[in-house]
Design an enzyme around this catalytic site. Sequence first.
Site, PDB file in Angstrom:
ATOM      1  N   GLU A   1      26.722 -41.520   6.218  1.00  0.00           N
ATOM      2  CA  GLU A   1      25.748 -40.986   7.707  1.00  0.00           C
ATOM      3  C   GLU A   1      25.172 -41.420   8.114  1.00  0.00           C
ATOM      4  OE1 GLU A   1      25.609 -36.409   6.838  1.00  0.00           O
ATOM      5  OE2 GLU A   1      26.293 -36.815   4.952  1.00  0.00           O
TER       6      GLU A   1
ATOM      7  N   HIS B   1      30.112 -36.390   9.776  1.00  0.00           N
ATOM      8  CA  HIS B   1      30.853 -36.801   8.610  1.00  0.00           C
ATOM      9  C   HIS B   1      31.994 -37.187   7.861  1.00  0.00           C
ATOM     10  CE1 HIS B   1      29.520 -34.294   4.601  1.00  0.00           C
ATOM     11  NE2 HIS B   1      28.649 -33.654   5.240  1.00  0.00           N
TER      12      HIS B   1
ATOM     13  N   HIS C   1      22.539 -29.497   9.360  1.00  0.00           N
ATOM     14  CA  HIS C   1      23.244 -30.316  10.821  1.00  0.00           C
ATOM     15  C   HIS C   1      23.715 -28.578  11.870  1.00  0.00           C
ATOM     16  CE1 HIS C   1      24.100 -32.781   7.251  1.00  0.00           C
ATOM     17  NE2 HIS C   1      25.697 -32.022   6.786  1.00  0.00           N
TER      18      HIS C   1
HETATM   19  C1  GLA Z   1      25.468 -33.243   4.057  1.00  0.00           C
HETATM   20  C2  GLA Z   1      24.162 -32.875   3.485  1.00  0.00           C
HETATM   21  C3  GLA Z   1      24.716 -32.534   2.387  1.00  0.00           C
HETATM   22  C4  GLA Z   1      25.899 -31.224   2.012  1.00  0.00           C
HETATM   23  C5  GLA Z   1      26.920 -31.778   3.231  1.00  0.00           C
HETATM   24  C6  GLA Z   1      27.863 -31.188   3.145  1.00  0.00           C
HETATM   25  O1  GLA Z   1      25.742 -34.930   3.568  1.00  0.00           O
HETATM   26  O2  GLA Z   1      22.974 -33.511   2.994  1.00  0.00           O
HETATM   27  O3  GLA Z   1      23.092 -31.504   0.574  1.00  0.00           O
HETATM   28  O4  GLA Z   1      25.310 -30.534   2.601  1.00  0.00           O
HETATM   29  O5  GLA Z   1      26.548 -31.890   4.060  1.00  0.00           O
HETATM   30  O6  GLA Z   1      28.576 -29.824   2.164  1.00  0.00           O
END
Ligand code: GLA
Length: 378
Positions: free
Chosen positions: A342, A205, A134
């Site tokens: 997402e 997210h 991210h």
């Molecule tokens: C994303 C990732 C997950 C986790 C979340 C945050 O969706 O794919 O593995 O890290 O973010 O907790």
Amino acid sequence: MLGKQRFGNTFRLAQCAVLAAGLFPLQAAVKEDAFGKMPDGRAVQIYTLTNKAGIEARIMSYGGILVSLKTPDCRGAMADIVLGFDSVDGYLKNPGPYFGALIGRYANRIGQAKFTLDGKQYTVPKNDGANSLHGGTQGFDKRLWTGKILPDGGLELTYASKDGEEGYPGNLKATVVYRLTDANELRIDYTATTDKDTVVNLTNHSYFNLKGAGSGDILGHLVTIAADRYTPVDAGLIPTGELRAVKGTPFDFQKATAIGARIGQPDEQLKIGKGYDHNWVLKRKGNGMELAARVEEPTSGRVLEVLTAQPGLQFYTGNFLDGTIKGKGNLVYGHRTGFAMETQHYPDSPNQPKFPSTELKPGETYKTSTVFRFSTVK
Ligand code: GLA
């Protein structure tokens, strides 16, 4: 136009008068208030968007975070259907889940926290084992965006990411516009430009719980995803490069299926993800906005539809939530009490020549949109 792109049984939406979609997607009212402060004293603003049906979305300038989203159930009772906190402090103290945040410069993972572009290797922060997640340790979710209310009632957020920030090349100007329409859609439009070749993958997210945030797990939600393949991952959640058929696996959501129906099956990919935490390869008819997923929650009758023109959808079932976080109204967010959808390019695309490219060059404009559409069934 979008209204026609529906899965088989969604014509039932018409039965519930409470959320009957307006004919024209008129723009909601919007107001701005002070919400809190960054650790360095800078002010954080919050913007409240409301539409005719009484849907209310609140977005703050810190992280461009969708703080709350109130929608009616089939009986007209309002509930906040996204996980989050009551104050800026809550988000500053609990950045781990990325509740409601805008994610960039590269959403999802980059394997071994490096990639090569134009023959040059770039290193980005390792913040998820050996990988980068991210956008790194100070991704777009942790930045203060500049908010501006547009004449049509949209909320425009801008952030200028410097050349070399979190290891990424190029000064990147990112603009995200949130709009809440009278067609009961929360629409997010992303654009970005750069002055050097770079990679971009932006998303939001939000964690949804259509029963209401903090009211138990999401295992009974019925999910449909318009995908016949997904990208299986290695132990670090990096795609292996394979596009695997979902048929005959717990990853087949081509027909509405409860999240919990197969999540406990002894499947190697479910074990790695500790549940669903994977990218689905969306079946696309063209290049425009198409229905990617539909989620129905039987007890409230709430329905969420997700539309995008992106090639992928990360469906994550809140497997890392463990009850240690208390969210809005002091409610405990236990295991799998929210799910994220997402819209995005596939994870690790900068290292996967066979995946659609995430490169952005000077003179080009990165453009993508997500629509979260709300309705109800009886
Ligand atoms: C994303 C990732 C997950 C986790 C979340 C945050 O969706 O794919 O593995 O890290 O973010 O907790």
